[in-house]
Write a protein that holds these residues in place. Structure first.
Motif, PDB file in Angstrom:
ATOM      1  N   MET A  10       0.780  -1.290  -0.122  1.00  0.00           N
ATOM      2  CA  MET A  10      -0.043   0.086   0.142  1.00  0.00           C
ATOM      3  C   MET A  10       0.940   1.102   0.046  1.00  0.00           C
ATOM      4  SD  MET A  10      -3.138   0.865   2.587  1.00  0.00           S
ATOM      5  CE  MET A  10      -2.096   0.496   4.117  1.00  0.00           C
ATOM      6  N   PRO A  11       0.689   2.110  -0.953  1.00  0.00           N
ATOM      7  CA  PRO A  11       1.419   3.328  -1.085  1.00  0.00           C
ATOM      8  C   PRO A  11       1.219   4.353   0.330  1.00  0.00           C
ATOM      9  CG  PRO A  11      -0.164   3.366  -2.621  1.00  0.00           C
ATOM     10  CD  PRO A  11      -0.527   2.050  -1.968  1.00  0.00           C
ATOM     11  N   GLN A  12       2.160   4.806   0.829  1.00  0.00           N
ATOM     12  CA  GLN A  12       1.885   5.529   1.914  1.00  0.00           C
ATOM     13  C   GLN A  12       1.822   6.869   1.521  1.00  0.00           C
ATOM     14  OE1 GLN A  12       2.214   5.011   5.349  1.00  0.00           O
ATOM     15  NE2 GLN A  12       2.033   6.987   5.763  1.00  0.00           N
ATOM     16  N   HIS A  13       0.471   7.407   2.118  1.00  0.00           N
ATOM     17  CA  HIS A  13       0.057   8.610   1.749  1.00  0.00           C
ATOM     18  C   HIS A  13       0.417   9.655   3.240  1.00  0.00           C
ATOM     19  CE1 HIS A  13      -2.794  11.947   1.465  1.00  0.00           C
ATOM     20  NE2 HIS A  13      -3.217  11.607   2.684  1.00  0.00           N
ATOM     21  N   SER A  14       0.722  10.587   2.725  1.00  0.00           N
ATOM     22  CA  SER A  14       1.118  11.883   3.852  1.00  0.00           C
ATOM     23  C   SER A  14       0.217  13.087   3.802  1.00  0.00           C
ATOM     24  CB  SER A  14       2.429  12.533   3.692  1.00  0.00           C
ATOM     25  OG  SER A  14       3.666  11.418   3.949  1.00  0.00           O
ATOM     26  N   PRO A  15      -0.397  13.305   4.920  1.00  0.00           N
ATOM     27  CA  PRO A  15      -1.339  14.155   4.828  1.00  0.00           C
ATOM     28  C   PRO A  15      -0.714  15.550   4.759  1.00  0.00           C
ATOM     29  CG  PRO A  15      -0.898  13.385   7.420  1.00  0.00           C
ATOM     30  CD  PRO A  15      -0.200  12.676   6.361  1.00  0.00           C
ATOM     31  N   ARG A  16      -1.288  16.540   4.106  1.00  0.00           N
ATOM     32  CA  ARG A  16      -0.713  17.945   3.758  1.00  0.00           C
ATOM     33  C   ARG A  16      -0.593  18.375   5.082  1.00  0.00           C
ATOM     34  NH1 ARG A  16      -4.729  21.204   4.665  1.00  0.00           N
ATOM     35  NH2 ARG A  16      -6.810  20.592   4.297  1.00  0.00           N
ATOM     36  N   ALA A  52      -6.583   1.270  12.952  1.00  0.00           N
ATOM     37  CA  ALA A  52      -6.886  -0.410  13.258  1.00  0.00           C
ATOM     38  C   ALA A  52      -5.434  -0.688  12.924  1.00  0.00           C
ATOM     39  CB  ALA A  52      -8.011  -0.874  12.091  1.00  0.00           C
ATOM     40  N   ALA A  53      -4.974  -0.054  11.585  1.00  0.00           N
ATOM     41  CA  ALA A  53      -3.718  -0.536  11.262  1.00  0.00           C
ATOM     42  C   ALA A  53      -2.623  -0.047  12.004  1.00  0.00           C
ATOM     43  CB  ALA A  53      -3.468  -0.291   9.796  1.00  0.00           C
ATOM     44  N   PRO A  61      -0.521   4.506   9.360  1.00  0.00           N
ATOM     45  CA  PRO A  61      -0.638   5.011   7.908  1.00  0.00           C
ATOM     46  C   PRO A  61      -2.231   5.843   7.701  1.00  0.00           C
ATOM     47  CG  PRO A  61      -1.421   2.789   8.219  1.00  0.00           C
ATOM     48  CD  PRO A  61      -0.843   3.195   9.580  1.00  0.00           C
ATOM     49  N   PHE A  62      -1.881   6.697   6.679  1.00  0.00           N
ATOM     50  CA  PHE A  62      -3.119   7.761   6.256  1.00  0.00           C
ATOM     51  C   PHE A  62      -3.610   7.333   4.848  1.00  0.00           C
ATOM     52  CE2 PHE A  62      -0.727  10.267   9.244  1.00  0.00           C
ATOM     53  CZ  PHE A  62      -1.635  10.861  10.151  1.00  0.00           C
ATOM     54  N   HIS A  63      -4.828   7.614   4.925  1.00  0.00           N
ATOM     55  CA  HIS A  63      -5.572   7.491   3.345  1.00  0.00           C
ATOM     56  C   HIS A  63      -6.070   8.940   3.126  1.00  0.00           C
ATOM     57  CE1 HIS A  63      -5.657   3.029   3.515  1.00  0.00           C
ATOM     58  NE2 HIS A  63      -5.716   3.175   4.815  1.00  0.00           N
ATOM     59  N   PRO A  64      -6.057   9.356   1.833  1.00  0.00           N
ATOM     60  CA  PRO A  64      -6.761  10.544   1.572  1.00  0.00           C
ATOM     61  C   PRO A  64      -8.293  10.334   1.776  1.00  0.00           C
ATOM     62  CG  PRO A  64      -5.429   9.582  -0.240  1.00  0.00           C
ATOM     63  CD  PRO A  64      -5.509   8.554   0.544  1.00  0.00           C
ATOM     64  N   LEU A  65      -8.943  11.255   2.492  1.00  0.00           N
ATOM     65  CA  LEU A  65     -10.296  11.146   2.622  1.00  0.00           C
ATOM     66  C   LEU A  65     -11.288  11.040   1.591  1.00  0.00           C
ATOM     67  CD1 LEU A  65     -12.622  11.647   4.789  1.00  0.00           C
ATOM     68  CD2 LEU A  65     -12.487  14.052   4.351  1.00  0.00           C
TER      69      LEU A  65
END
Lengths: 397, 397
Positions: free
Chosen positions: B1-7, B48-49, B93-97
């Motif tokens: 899973m590509p890691q997303h970084s919050p802006r 959860a992750a 980890p984050f996901h884009p909303l």
């Protein structure tokens, strides 16, 4: 486990082979294994064990702590399981009814309470609104109902603690707080939804969605109710407890008891017009006892609005139905003075009301095939004194 | 899973490190694994992750399809998990909303709707009962409430089908049936119960039982409601849908936003007397938009009755609380013409009302520490045309 054999049923026993209501029970040797049983006379058929013994395809639906999976399985399964249960009566296993503990038979999703007896609504209207017309203008056009509290639906046999709250008589300057002084019963008949629905349920589809019938005592604190209910309806006067029977009798058991509702005095909109439908009433005879003495015999056949009309109305706006939804008829009252389903009506609003220690029991039966009787499980409950609530801060449990 | 970084969060973003609301989400690569996330700016922390990666003792509570197990775990756990979440913000980890699907965040047990804005109740009273006092005699003595339909609570983003039902204007001789012509919103704030209670919950115990806060749009069909609501309260005029935000903001996030409710004009009974309690109001600024245009800015600080008073009242009769109980404030309206929380008030009962295709969005924020903002998740919903219901028999889905 010693094998218990049910005694031979007496003539007119309302829990014979044509009734077969479902409930959830535990036994003393397995208190942590609630499972589904079927009442037969004064015995309980261990349906979960019988299904396993016979290799039934429905064994997993019966080895459950609630009826909900069976309710959700749909009408074809309800009919198949009922046919199997009949064959299992030959060899059990059975437990004596007196030896088992009965539990709330299903997990209640939403609870809706109707107000469908013209006699009750008229009598209550006269008492609560003496200066107005007893029936509101909408009453003959739609089955009036409201949502109750699902989380305080309890099984027959559960004690009921006298509720406290605000009361204010018209002559009082300010409300006071304390235990209800006008604690009442409401004898009702409840309908349990099995198959969910995502769209309006027309009159003709009633049987596809309703699994069975139970007795309901919708305990009511009349003093709390009178002060709170304008303009948004009953709330704390009802929400402390609603008792239901431990047994849910399948709808199919009432085929012989179908009866036409009273003649309609007002034209009905098409979605409620049952003039061409199968008779929507059920000829149930209810008996209300307080401390063992009969106080009333309300006839369910006198209800103006039927359960099929209630369900059609409840969903016509697009409200979805869930497995475990419970809707009750409202207080069942007939035209005669000994047919009134609550103390408010039986005493013309004057009391006496329920006292601490009083035990109220509702029973009911309908005519079955060949002169048999079809029973609803009884609903019983005893009043415990109010809790002590300190004047400030945290209440004492 | 590509890691997303919050802006990096903009100044005043209402979903910063002091907010951290919980929700339930799925991702496109695992649509069958709903789990708990935390909103952070325009990103979702996969709680959860993160919990699993950090070996958190609470990992099992967060790998769940609803918040209910976390809600039931009690305040000490809520505080411990909130502290852990803060530390997990560092590495996700984050996901884009925009990439996740949000689900109804908790399983609703009972839903109670109050009526606690004096401005709203006064305005509605003038419209619905023009010949009487706008406030009923009980209004200043108790927070009026009633039970709604838990099964039709839906998450923000769910379309709302225009309900049908009976309407009758005073001038009409008979009611007619059809799609509501007066479809309305109600901008409300909801409170989600975590810890159950078997006894009355005093004012001082509010925080032990209430987990968090959400936004609520209690859609209302005013024509259905006006015809049905006497004498037992609103039913089909409300039960077709109630939308809640996908995010539940923990109560602790509002510590800086506590505010005293308006001065009480009537003496309160001890169980409701909050004169010596911590300030029970919350300084939430709500904004209502229809098709993107702001129509109102209701101030939650103007509510006469607080959530702690509502909870104390709701349980004082002995009604038990369950995890997942939801109680809402009732329509939030302030004293000014641009602070009214429903179209009924905004248009003085004359309309225009919601049209098919209209999209309504509620947002809200409160002051946080050091000038930050604490947000509630938005509630949005679009109106779809009414279903076709044939004149007789089964309705067409």
């Amino acid at each position: 486990m010693p094998q218990h054999s049910p005694r031979e049923l007496a003539e007119g026993d309302p829990f014979g082979a044509d009734t077969l209501p479902y409930g959830v029970f535990t036994t003393a040797d397995a208190p942590d294994r609630p499972r589904i049983g079927v009442r037969y006379g004064d015995s309980v058929l261990d349906a979960a064990a019988a299904a396993a013994a016979h290799g039934s395809a429905h064994a997993a639906l019966l080895e459950q702590p609630t009826l909900n999976p069976l309710l959700a399985a749909g009408r074809a399964v309800w009919q198949a399981v009922r046919a199997e249960v009949r064959t299992w009566l030959a060899d059990g296993p059975f437990h004596p009814l007196a030896d088992v503990t009965l539990h709330l038979p299903f997990q209640v999703a939403d609870y809706v309470d109707f107000y469908s007896s013209e006699h009750h609504a008229t009598n209550v209207g006269r008492i609560f609104r003496p200066d107005g017309e007893p029936l509101t203008p909408n009453w003959k056009h739609l089955p009036i109902g409201y949502h109750g509290r699902a989380g305080t639906v309890v099984v027959s046999g559960t004690d009921v603690v006298r509720p406290q709250g605000q009361r204010k008589a018209p002559a009082d300057a300010l409300p006071s707080f304390g235990p209800s002084r006008r604690l009442d019963i409401e004898a009702e008949v409840g309908f349990v939804v099995g198959t969910p629905a995502g769209a309006p349920v027309g009159l003709a589809d009633f049987r596809e969605h309703v699994f069975g019938v139970c007795l309901v005592n919708d305990w009511s604190a009349r003093d709390l109710q009178a002060w709170e209910y304008v303009p948004l309806g009953p709330f704390l006067g009802k929400s402390f407890a609603t008792s239901v029977s431990a047994w849910i009798t399948p709808l199919d058991a009432f085929d012989e008891a179908r009866t036409a509702p009273p003649e309609r005095t007002h034209p009905l909109l098409p979605y409620l017009d049952d003039s061409a439908a199968e008779p929507g009433g059920i000829d149930l005879s209810i008996e209300v006892t307080v401390n063992g003495a009969t106080v009333s015999r309300p006839p369910f056949s006198a209800m103006y609005w039927t359960a099929a009309q209630q369900l059609a109305h409840m969903t016509v706006n697009g409200a979805t139905l869930r497995t475990g939804d419970l809707f009750a008829s409202g207080t069942v009252s007939g035209p005669e003075p000994d047919q009134l389903g609550c103390l408010l009506e039986l005493t013309a609003g004057k009391g006496p009301w329920l006292e601490d220690g009083d035990e109220v029991t509702l029973t009911a039966w309908a005519p079955g095939p060949d002169g048999s009787r079809i029973g609803l499980g009884e609903v019983t409950g005893r009043i415990l004194p109010a809790r002590d609530v300190p004047a400030h801060g945290t209440a004492t449990p």
